[in-house]
Structures are given as structure tokens and as C-alpha cells.
Enzyme design. Sequence first.
Site, PDB file in Angstrom:
ATOM      1  CG  ASP A 370      -5.374  -1.703   0.538  1.00  0.00           C
ATOM      2  OD1 ASP A 370      -5.915  -0.625   0.252  1.00  0.00           O
ATOM      3  OD2 ASP A 370      -5.776  -2.811   0.157  1.00  0.00           O
ATOM      4  CE  LYS A 506     -20.304  -3.484 -12.245  1.00  0.00           C
ATOM      5  NZ  LYS A 506     -20.663  -4.780 -11.622  1.00  0.00           N
ATOM      6  CE  LYS A 701      -3.573   2.164  -2.214  1.00  0.00           C
ATOM      7  NZ  LYS A 701      -4.136   0.789  -2.137  1.00  0.00           N
TER       8      LYS A 701
END
Length: 1050
Positions: A370, A506, A701
Site C-alpha cells: 500500500d 467533498k 488488492k
Amino acid sequence: MGWRRPLQRTDVTKARTIYLNEPHRNSFCKNSISTAKYSLWSFLPRYLYLQFSKAANAFFLFITILQQIPDVSPTGKYTTLLPLLIILVISGIKEIVEDYVSLLLLNAPNPTALGVNVGDIVKATDGQFLPADVVLISSSQPQATCYVATSNLDGETNLKIRQALLETAEIQTEKQLSSLSGKIECEGPNCHFNNFIGTLYLNGKSPVSIGPDQVLLRGTQLKNTDWIFGIVVYTGFETKFMQVNMQSPLKRSRVEKVTNVQILVLFLMLLVMALVSCVGAAFWNGTYGENTWYIGKKGNFWFDILMFIILYHNLIPISLLVTLEIVKSIQAMFINWDEDMHYERNDVYAMARTSSLNEELGQVKYLFSDKTGTLTCNIMTFKKCTIAESSEFSDPKLLENFEEDHPTKEYIKEFLFLLSVCHTVVPERDGNNISYQASSPDEAALVKGAKKLGFVFTARTPYSVTIEAVSSTLCAFQGLVCTCSNRKRMSVIVRTPTGQLRLYCKGADSVIYERLSEDSLFVKETLTHLESFAREGLRTLCIAYIDLTELEYQQWLAMYEEVCTVVQDRAQSLEHCYDTIEKFLLLGATAIEDRLQARVPETIANLLKANIRIWLLTGDKEETAVNIGNRHKECFFLNLQMIDQNCQDLGALLGKENDLALIIDGKTLKHALHFEVKKSFLNLALSCRAVLCCRLSPLQKAEIVDLVKSHVRAITLAIGDGANDVGMIQTAHVGVGISGNEGMQATNNSDYAIAQFSHLEKLLLVHGAWSYFRVTKCVLYCFYKNVVLYIIELWFAFVNGFSGQILFERWCISLYNVIFTSLPTITLGIFEQCCSQESLLRYPQLYTISQTGDIFNIKVLWIQCINAFVHSFILFWLPTKMLKHGNSFIVSNICQRACYSHLAIWGSILIWLVFFTVYSFFWPTIPISPEMTGQVSLTAAGVLSGFDTAGFANRSLAVPARNVPCLGPWPGCDQCVPVQQEFEFLSPECSLYALCALTASLCFALAGGYAFSQVEHAVISQEELVRSYDTTKSKTRRTFSTAFSESIFE
């Protein structure tokens, strides 16, 4: 180590109904739990099942059973049972200690109130841990809020705020609580900490939705709140704390798998040796059987095969498994104690959460990492922003535009108000200072950035926030609805001080841009700035808003309240509800800096030199990935149509490592993992020196790690710091968690935990390489020493007529692995170093020696077996030939070893001498081995005689054999011959030779001329055997070949 009791997990889709103050209608699991693997009553059966599920232990149990058959075992009934019991006791003690420690770690913050049941109303006071999952009813705080510490669940140290429903906030007295009537419908137990879907039905009132903000989980601690009341919804194993502590995937190292194959090879070798001996016995019995009336029945093949299997069964080392467990446990301690992997700032040491994968650290070929929090510090700083069509701003320029009536002033004001309002941050006052408790570093950075620019977030209530603006006026925003979705955005509907309804949002640019209104301005300009920020490695968020009319809001609110009462598929219904109102106007974007951790570039460079390929799996933008990829000579972005084309472009280079960087995003990866193109994508990715996957979900992932793990014969390692990395950490061969600022979920699900990415360099290049060499050498040495010893037994069978006679005393054989040779093997597994730490770090290329696995495979095993075969030949036939000529013999080997080796070798010799001394006094107090009586006196006298006559050095050990009667026609020998031996022990090999030869000399002295000792249940008695001799008859001298064939029998 081993398995963990599987915890109960209820189907998440199955909703439950909980009745308030009606306990007879609530039938759910009790609140009592046990996280221990064993209980007092289950320990023995469960432990024995676990141990005998291992093939080696089951084999030795089988041998123990065979030894109980009368007249089958040449080594006695209990010579395998005793060492097996020793192994089981040692392993049992280790299991008990590990189980006790894990029980303390898991239950320390996890109190159990046995009387608590689902549906009960409970009270908790300040500082108490919650004993079950409860829905908050009311609290001592204004607005019915409370604060909890969740560090025991997710490792986050900041306090979390929880808010009771307005419908229950005034229920605080005992009378009110006891009269509470209604029910709660909620989802079934699951392991998702941050999710809860439920609906409260109070009699006479409208249904009210319950979310994660109203739930206090088991194991959380009440803070800064005098008391709370809550309704229990989950107990015992159904609490989220226990649901998440399910059994982790069972991981086995490649060395362990190869060892199991090698044990199978040794077992086949054992069968071959037994068959050869059976054929030899049949031939000898057919040729000389008529004259060996005292041996008994001849020609029973099955009897012979069992006898020889028992005779040679220790070819497989009985102590190998427990030796490896001890060695690996101590190796794990070395990792835990390493000061070089101590992060002093947080006082965090590296931690080996398992010891079974130590050697895997020395074979890693693919590293999946990561980025945020793993390669970076996860300490966010509000660095830049773009507002309206203006370019990026620095702090002074932004304030100057705001104060000087710049055309963008109103946009700047709205932008900063949004940053101050749209968040879940909790302010804490200490006098005039305000600090912020945030669930993520990004949120804290934006709120602090707005504060620095003059828009200070000062207070929060359940339905409003207060902002102190630059003009020194207080602006109270009434927050009506806060929507935090799982789709990378956060929205909040507020009523401004002027009464205007406004939706602030946002989120990630990919999410915001697809929801922009056609009337939105600054779209292209902002996108250009976003790309510029990303190329600098900054984390970006888009900022948007939309004004709402009262009618639009009321229509949407009615839909929202209806959806919130749905239990089944509530999340999907809410997403659809949000999409109906989220049509934004773009304000701009923020850019947050997250600095790299110390020594990250150097660590990556050294790992690449060690031939470790690094794949970066991140949720960042493509531009960030391109910025990283441009460090290589060539970087190309991959989409679905380009996979086949790029494979063709590489041509002959496909499948070979090239100095290229491949970049792929989540959308393309979704198609690349389809069966039709999966192989082409993998071949293309493996041809690149680096692979950078951006915009990935946690599931993707894990999928890409599984793709490489399943199709490439190489060890994979995944490293991450957050809950979104747990999937890939558990999927990889080795999972490493970083103790960062995003909690402990990655660490709690990892195999190894470190504080900084740079610590991975020493973990792999030093501890990994050392562990691999130590474990493999320990395994091969265990095999080697056993093959040497028991091939000697095979050679002895050629001279004893394949009668099953043992060369060594029976208890010496049984304790050979467990006691006499245990110290050298354990020392080798703990202290052996292929290279010094300095060399391994200075020359990372040395890592490739262990990475390839060429020093531990079936070929190496056969080389060791051949080596042991040659050594056993020398150890047996050299003294035999020298006995033929009446000469003494010397076995010597001088080596220089570390002090630990000296301690192990001389310690083993000392253990042997102590055992031999005590053993010779057993009879008749302990009725075993009468033939050993008085041997220590004779041996000691021989030692002294050896020193006097030969003048041996003090470090030599002289062991003369007794003058003994011949064992019949010993090869080339007509009379008794004194034998003198000298050994120098300065290496594990030397100690092996010494123990073999020393034990053999004693057994030569004790054999006495018959096939089995006097304590065996032979066909005839000792008296009958002695009376069969007639020493008045003359003997004819035999040739060596005749004597060899007839062995020791007449």
C-alpha cells in the site's frame, strides 16, 4: 500455531427482532465466551488429535503399537514410547503457554458480564468497558452524547462520539426504563465495526432508524461521560468484537511442505532398507538356517518386515517437529528483541505474531505494498488548494484575495466554510487552545488548514456546528442530515445563518465529477490543477456544493426517512436516495501532503537489488502512479484494449524482466482479471520491473495478490497499515502490518508487525535469510545424523545374519534424538549465520541465495543421504576391518566453531557421560539393562589407562573397549582384541561420529555372543544357549568371505 476454535458467525442477511423488557421472547446466545483453544476437560482429546494428525507423530505411534507385539521388536516395548511421550509433553507445555497468553491478550480488554442477555437494559459508568454491543438510549451528557475509546478494537487512540436518538434521550430514570415498550429490528451479527442497520419501534411512536452512531461495541471504554443506558443487541460470540476474531487463514511455509516430502522420501528409504534386510534374512536362513536352531522359526516374511521397520524406524527423526518449533520460537524472539527495528518515537518494536513463517521471509520474490501510511507517514498537511478558476494558492495569497475583494472572495469564503463544516471531527478545548479528534488524518488536516486561514471550528452539537470566521463573528450552521457513504465522498445538508439550505460535499474527483451539474463552472481548470497536484504526489479531494429549495429538501427528507427504517438492503436504498439530490456545483479542490517515511527510497532500492519485485497497490490517482513510474526508463498506462497489443510489442521480451513500469487502474483491472485475458495480463505484468495499480478497492488488492500467488511459483508478501489492506495481507504467503495512524486492524490480521517500512529491509534481508538458512540446515542435519546411525544398523545386519540384532543399546537408541543430539541441532537452528548482518545489508544480492530455494530441495536431500551413506560406511567398516587385524583406530576431526557450537557439542557429550554413569547403576534397583551394570567403572579405568599409555592430549576422550569374547566368527578374528578409540569433538559432525562410535564400542563389549540380550523373550533360554556350547571341540579357521556370510552365528 495450530488451529483456533472457529467462532460462531450468523448469516448477516438474517435480521433479528429484539423485544424490550420482554426477556422471555428473546432467545439468543449467552454472553459467556471462551477464547481459549483448550479447556480443562477438552485439552487431552483435542491436543492428542492435533498432534497425531501430523504424519510423523502418527508414524511413531504406529511403531509404538507394533513394539507391543510379542517377539517382534528387537529394541524392546517402550523405547519409542518414552521419547514420543517426551515430545508430546514438551509440545503440550508449549500449547498451554501459548493458549494462556493469547487468552490474556484477547480477554484483557474484553470483560464478560455473565448475566447480560440480548434485550436487557444496562448501565455503564465512566471508565468501564462495555460487556456487550448495546444501542445507546441516553447519557449524562447534554444532547445525549457520550465518548468512547475504541483502541482495543481498531487501535485508534482518538475518542469517538456517539449520539442517542432524540426519541429516547429523556429516558433516564428507573421507572422510565422499566416501562419502555417496543422492539428493535436489526441486521444479524457481523464483523463490520463501522456499520449497523436497525430500526427502533416504540409503542405509540413512529419508527426511528438506528445507525453506527448509536451503537457502543463490546470492548470499547466509556470516557468523559458519567453514565449511559443502553439496550443489548449482541452478546457473546455474536458481538462484533468476537466476530472479527475469527480464525485467520492457515499458512504453511514452503520449507515445511518440502520437509514433509523429504520425510516421505525417508519413509520410502526405510521400506527399501526393510525389504533388503528381509531378502538378506531369507537368503541367509535358506543357506544356514538348519544350523541356527536357537534363533527359532525362519522364513516368516511379515514377521521379518515388521521387525526391520521397527529396527530402522528412527531413520525418521522423532524430535524434528518439536526441534523446529523451539528453533522458530526463539527466532521470533530475536525479531521481537531487535533494537534496529525499534521505532523510538512511538516506542514500538517489531512483533512476530507467528513463528511458523520465519523462513518464508527469506524467500520473498513479490512484494505488494500500500502507499498511504505504509510508504508515507500518514501525517497530513493541508498544502495547496484551487478555488474557482484561480490557480493553486499559498496561504498568504489566499488570505490576500479574501481580504481585498478579489472576484473569487465569495468562492473562497464558501470553500473554507465547507472545510469547517463537512466533517466528523470533534473539538476539545483546553483553556483557549482547541485540539481536534478525527477519525482520519485527512479530515484533521483540512479542519486545521481552515483554522489556519481564519475559519475556526469551535463547537459541535448533535445537529449543529459553530464556526468562528475571520470577521470575528460566530456562524452557527444547523446540520440537518449528514450522509457518509462508502463511495468515497461525504455530504452534509446545513441551514446557514441566513436560512439558506445548502448541500456541501467533498470526495474523490472520480466520484464528484460524475455528479457535477451541467451548470458547474471551473471544471477543466480544476482538473488541470488536480493533475498537477497528483504529479507532485499530493492527495487530492474535490469540493462542491448545491443550494436546495425548501420543497426539494422536504421531498427528499421524506424519502430519506422512509429508507432509513428499512432493514434489508438499507445501504443500497440509501445510495439511491443520495443520488437523487447530489447534483453539485464545483468549488475547487484541496491538496494534502503526506511525506514519505524515513529511508523509504533506500529501502526500495535495496529490495530491488535483492531481486524482489515491488507492486504498488493504492487508491491514489493515475498521475501519482505515473510520477512514481517515471523513475524507470519507460512507463506505460494499460487499458483493456492495450493488453494484447502490449504483449505483441514485447515479443521475445515477454516473460522476462524489463526495465518497465506498468500502470493499471481499478476499472481496467476488473476486466483484466476475467478468465479470457487474465493470463495475458499476468504475463505482461511479470515482464515489468514494477507494477503500479491505482484506484483499487480492498477486494481488488486481494484479487491481484491471489493472482500472482496462484500462478507463479514464488513467495509473495503484502504490507499495509489500514483496514482496507487486511484482505491482501491475509491472502499473501506472508502478511506484514504497519502500526500506523489508521488503527491496528492491519497489524491484528498480519503475520509480522513493524512500525516503519524501512524495517522491512532488515526483516527480510537479515532475519529472513538467517531463518531460512537456520531452519533448512537444522532439518538437513536432523536427517543426516539419523541416516548415518541407521545405515550403520543396516551394515551390521550383513554380519549378524539379518537376525534383527541391534548394534547399539536400546535406550541409547531411543534417546539418541531426544537428548544426546538435541543440543547441536537446536544450536545450529538458533545461531547459524550464512553471512554477517553487515554483509547482508551491504550486499542485498546475497538474498537471492535463499530466495531461489536451491539449498533446500529433494536434490539436496539425496546429496545429504549419499554423504551420510558414505560416512556410515566408514564408521562401521573401518573399525570392523581394523578389528580384523587387531589394531586400534582413531576418528578425529578438528574444526573451529563459535562458542555456542562448543557449548552444544561438549554439553551433549556431558549429557551422554552423565546418562552413562547413572544408567550403569540402574540394575537391580530399576529392572532394566542388567548388562550395563558396572560399565562405568570399567570404562573409567580404560580412560585412565588410555591417558597413561598413549599420552593423549587433555582435550581427547579415550574410550577403550573391554576384552570380550568374540561374537562367534567375527570377520577375520579368532580371539578377543582390545580396542582403543580417540575422538575430538569440535563440530556437530564430530559429535555424531563420537556418539555413534562410543555407543557402538560399548555395545560391542556387551553383546556376549547371542542375537538378543538376556531380557528378550527369545525362543530358547540363556541356560539352553550356554549348554549348547562345547569348547573342547577344535575350530577351523574361516576365510573372511565365509565369516562375512555366516555373520556372528554358528
